[in-house]
Design a protein around this motif. Structure first.
Motif, PDB file in Angstrom:
ATOM      1  N   GLN A   1      -8.845  -8.742   8.744  1.00  0.00           N
ATOM      2  CA  GLN A   1     -10.190  -8.622   9.313  1.00  0.00           C
ATOM      3  C   GLN A   1     -10.156  -7.762  10.595  1.00  0.00           C
ATOM      4  OE1 GLN A   1     -13.051  -9.730   7.978  1.00  0.00           O
ATOM      5  NE2 GLN A   1     -11.852 -10.549   6.226  1.00  0.00           N
ATOM      6  N   ALA A   2     -11.160  -6.890  10.730  1.00  0.00           N
ATOM      7  CA  ALA A   2     -11.313  -6.068  11.940  1.00  0.00           C
ATOM      8  C   ALA A   2     -12.219  -6.831  12.899  1.00  0.00           C
ATOM      9  CB  ALA A   2     -11.918  -4.707  11.595  1.00  0.00           C
ATOM     10  N   ILE A   3     -11.631  -7.345  13.938  1.00  0.00           N
ATOM     11  CA  ILE A   3     -12.378  -8.173  14.878  1.00  0.00           C
ATOM     12  C   ILE A   3     -12.559  -7.378  16.166  1.00  0.00           C
ATOM     13  CG2 ILE A   3     -12.367 -10.329  16.181  1.00  0.00           C
ATOM     14  CD1 ILE A   3     -10.624 -11.542  14.013  1.00  0.00           C
ATOM     15  N   HIS A   4     -13.836  -7.235  16.569  1.00  0.00           N
ATOM     16  CA  HIS A   4     -14.163  -6.505  17.785  1.00  0.00           C
ATOM     17  C   HIS A   4     -14.545  -7.515  18.848  1.00  0.00           C
ATOM     18  CE1 HIS A   4     -14.130  -2.731  15.529  1.00  0.00           C
ATOM     19  NE2 HIS A   4     -14.854  -3.365  14.593  1.00  0.00           N
ATOM     20  N   LEU A   5     -13.848  -7.475  19.927  1.00  0.00           N
ATOM     21  CA  LEU A   5     -14.083  -8.418  21.013  1.00  0.00           C
ATOM     22  C   LEU A   5     -15.104  -7.817  21.984  1.00  0.00           C
ATOM     23  CD1 LEU A   5     -10.429  -9.557  21.736  1.00  0.00           C
ATOM     24  CD2 LEU A   5     -12.165 -10.708  20.338  1.00  0.00           C
ATOM     25  N   PRO A   6     -15.924  -8.601  22.598  1.00  0.00           N
ATOM     26  CA  PRO A   6     -16.091 -10.032  22.280  1.00  0.00           C
ATOM     27  C   PRO A   6     -16.838 -10.210  20.964  1.00  0.00           C
ATOM     28  CG  PRO A   6     -17.721  -9.395  23.892  1.00  0.00           C
ATOM     29  CD  PRO A   6     -16.863  -8.169  23.684  1.00  0.00           C
ATOM     30  N   VAL A   7     -16.606 -11.357  20.324  1.00  0.00           N
ATOM     31  CA  VAL A   7     -17.191 -11.624  19.009  1.00  0.00           C
ATOM     32  C   VAL A   7     -18.460 -12.424  19.205  1.00  0.00           C
ATOM     33  CG1 VAL A   7     -16.789 -12.602  16.737  1.00  0.00           C
ATOM     34  CG2 VAL A   7     -14.879 -11.672  18.045  1.00  0.00           C
ATOM     35  N   ASP A   8     -19.533 -11.948  18.529  1.00  0.00           N
ATOM     36  CA  ASP A   8     -20.772 -12.715  18.593  1.00  0.00           C
ATOM     37  C   ASP A   8     -20.882 -13.626  17.382  1.00  0.00           C
ATOM     38  OD1 ASP A   8     -21.318 -11.044  16.495  1.00  0.00           O
ATOM     39  OD2 ASP A   8     -22.777  -9.823  17.572  1.00  0.00           O
TER      40      ASP A   8
ATOM     41  N   GLN B   1     -23.047 -13.621  14.945  1.00  0.00           N
ATOM     42  CA  GLN B   1     -23.310 -12.938  13.678  1.00  0.00           C
ATOM     43  C   GLN B   1     -22.021 -12.387  13.086  1.00  0.00           C
ATOM     44  OE1 GLN B   1     -26.411 -12.999  12.556  1.00  0.00           O
ATOM     45  NE2 GLN B   1     -25.917 -11.935  10.639  1.00  0.00           N
ATOM     46  N   GLU B   2     -21.147 -11.875  13.930  1.00  0.00           N
ATOM     47  CA  GLU B   2     -19.879 -11.339  13.449  1.00  0.00           C
ATOM     48  C   GLU B   2     -19.002 -12.452  12.899  1.00  0.00           C
ATOM     49  OE1 GLU B   2     -16.840  -8.475  12.721  1.00  0.00           O
ATOM     50  OE2 GLU B   2     -19.008  -8.383  13.006  1.00  0.00           O
ATOM     51  N   LEU B   3     -18.997 -13.605  13.581  1.00  0.00           N
ATOM     52  CA  LEU B   3     -18.197 -14.747  13.091  1.00  0.00           C
ATOM     53  C   LEU B   3     -18.685 -15.207  11.730  1.00  0.00           C
ATOM     54  CD1 LEU B   3     -17.544 -17.002  16.225  1.00  0.00           C
ATOM     55  CD2 LEU B   3     -15.864 -15.707  14.888  1.00  0.00           C
ATOM     56  N   LYS B   4     -20.045 -15.211  11.548  1.00  0.00           N
ATOM     57  CA  LYS B   4     -20.570 -15.639  10.254  1.00  0.00           C
ATOM     58  C   LYS B   4     -20.153 -14.687   9.152  1.00  0.00           C
ATOM     59  CE  LYS B   4     -24.653 -18.182  11.833  1.00  0.00           C
ATOM     60  NZ  LYS B   4     -26.146 -18.260  11.807  1.00  0.00           N
TER      61      LYS B   4
END
Length: 491
Positions: free
Chosen positions: A59-66, A68-71
């Motif tokens: 998974q491409a995770i962009h910090l900080p995570v909101d 909607q992105e977590l869902k």
């Protein structure tokens, strides 16, 4: 309380065999269950941990995570769940989201699992039962990013939970199969148990039958030896013992036959010269008054010793007839009171030395001559070794096997020593070992016992007040001889 009868050897062997089989079956089933359960669960948890870790790394995770992105991430992870569909939960700071959108968190995610995930970047797992008792496997993986070869946590943690219902069903099916197979297995184990018990008990039964035959006098009994185990060694020992016993008994029988033949031959050969010696001593006794005192004394001594020798020879011949089973009964109907009176009168014992209690009308079928010998031996023995008065009591007693005649002869002496009682009817037995000479032959009581046995009766010796009528007459403590014989001998 009734005591429970002990189980037989066959039952105990079969029970022991089945117990061992049951223990082995239970132990094997338990170990198999443990290993299979561990393998099934390990396969599921290893697959789940590795899959979740790989998916999170992709998974491409962009910090900080909101939120909607977590869902988006948890929904994508839930679609890729293996080996069962996942419920995926994510935690980032204060954010809590899940793939089913119904509840952002789960009770199967414990604080212990969260601590393990924070301390292990490769992930952790835990098996937990929910409130309804359903088992769940919960896997947690922390999202990390790598910079210059160093992995740093992003703060996001993903949890995947999946029910282990299929695994539990598989384990339960294995347990049911083990339980269902145990009963037929034990039933099948009865067959080798019976065969094993039979192989052990067959030689034991043969040995028991052989011992019974040996006890009945079949000294040529032997056991067939099979194999080379402990039972075969026991059979060989039994055969060796039986062989040695047979040889010893054969030698003893031969010696006994020779001794009896010798006694009978000697008695027979002495009878004729003794008859001549008795006739000569009787003639010399008549002229003893006309001889000088020393010669008369020597003559009377010879006459007395010759008489004793004649009695001994007659007793030896009588006992040899009993040994050869040549003694016979000449039965006749006898009035017991009259027979006892004649016995006392012939020996001049019809005085105050002998007291009688003889009920009238008691009749028996027996051998008068032998009954006279029995009574004379008992009364004479009581007068010589006991003390007057001697009491004779006669009575009858009903028994299940017929009417019995009881004759008791009791003296007023000191009685019989306890160490003498077991040997009182032995041949040539003397109560006083230092007494080398006695008035009798030493065979009187032995002949008496044989005569009573010939009538089918028993003769007992004891101490104390004579029982029954004799005791009622006030008999003092002394030796008591009791004749117990049927009213009809040979019936």
């Amino acid at each position: 309380m009734r005591r429970i009868a002990p189980l037989g050897l066959r039952t105990r062997l079969i029970a022991a065999f089945l117990l061992v089989a049951a223990i082995c079956a239970v132990t094997t089933a338990a170990l198999t269950y443990q290993q299979a359960r561990t393998a099934v669960l390990r396969q599921s948890q290893d697959t789940a941990v590795s899959t979740l870790r790989d998916q999170v790394e992709q998974q491409a995770i962009h910090l900080p995570v909101d939120q909607q992105e977590l869902k988006r991430i948890v929904v994508d992870l839930a679609k890729r769940g293996k080996p069962h569909p996942w419920n995926v939960f994510a935690e980032y700071g204060t954010l809590r989201v899940s793939s089913n959108f119904a509840q952002p968190t789960s009770t199967v995610i414990t604080d212990e699992l969260r601590a393990k995930v924070r301390n292990n970047q490769h992930g952790a797992f835990q098996r937990v039962d929910d409130r309804s008792g359903t088992p769940y496997l919960t896997v947690g993986v922390a999202a990390v990013f790598t910079h210059a070869g160093v992995s740093e946590p992003t703060g996001a943690v993903f949890f995947a939970s999946m029910p282990l219902i299929d695994e539990r069903r598989t384990v339960e099916a294995m347990v049911d199969a083990a339980q269902q197979g145990a009963v037929p297995g034990l039933a099948i184990a009865v067959i080798p148990a019976l065969l094993a018990a039979r192989s052990v008990l067959r030689p034991v039964r043969e040995m028991r039958r052989a011992a019974q035959r040996l006890g009945r006098g079949r000294l040529d009994t032997r056991i067939e030896v099979r194999g080379a185990d402990e039972l075969a060694g026991l059979a060989r020992t039994f055969n060796e013992t039986a062989r040695a016993l047979e040889q010893s008994v054969s030698e003893l029988r031969e010696a006994e036959v020779r001794a009896r033949r010798f006694a009978a031959d000697v008695s027979h050969e002495l009878r004729t010269p003794l008859a001549g010696m008795l006739a000569v001593t009787e003639v010399l006794d008549e002229d003893a008054e006309h001889l000088d005192p020393d010669t008369a004394k020597a003559l009377r001594l010879i006459s007395a010793e010759t008489g004793k020798l004649a009695v001994l020879v007659e007793d030896l011949m009588e006992i040899s007839r009993f040994d050869a089973r040549a003694a016979e009964l000449n039965l006749d109907d006898v009035d017991i009171a009259e027979a006892v009176g004649k016995t006392l009168e012939r020996r001049h014992w019809d005085d105050d030395r002998v007291v009688t209690d003889l009920p009238h009308g008691v009749r028996a079928r027996l051998d008068p001559r032998r009954f006279d010998v029995v009574l004379a031996n008992l009364v004479g023995n009581a007068l010589r070794h006991g003390s007057a008065p001697v009491r004779i009591a006669v009575r009858t007693e009903p028994r299940p096997d017929g009417e019995r005649l009881l004759v008791e002869v009791a003296d007023s002496g000191p009685g019989i020593a306890p160490e003498v009682l077991p040997h009182i009817f032995d041949r040539f037995f003397k109560a006083d070992a230092a007494r080398t000479r006695s008035a009798g032959s030493g065979l009187g009581l032995a002949i008496t016992l044989e005569n009573v046995r010939l009538h089918g009766g028993t003769l007992r010796a004891a101490n104390g007040t004579a029982p029954g009528v004799a005791g009622a007459a006030g008999g003092a403590a002394g030796a008591v001889f009791t004749i117990d014989m049927p009213l009809e001998a040979g019936a």
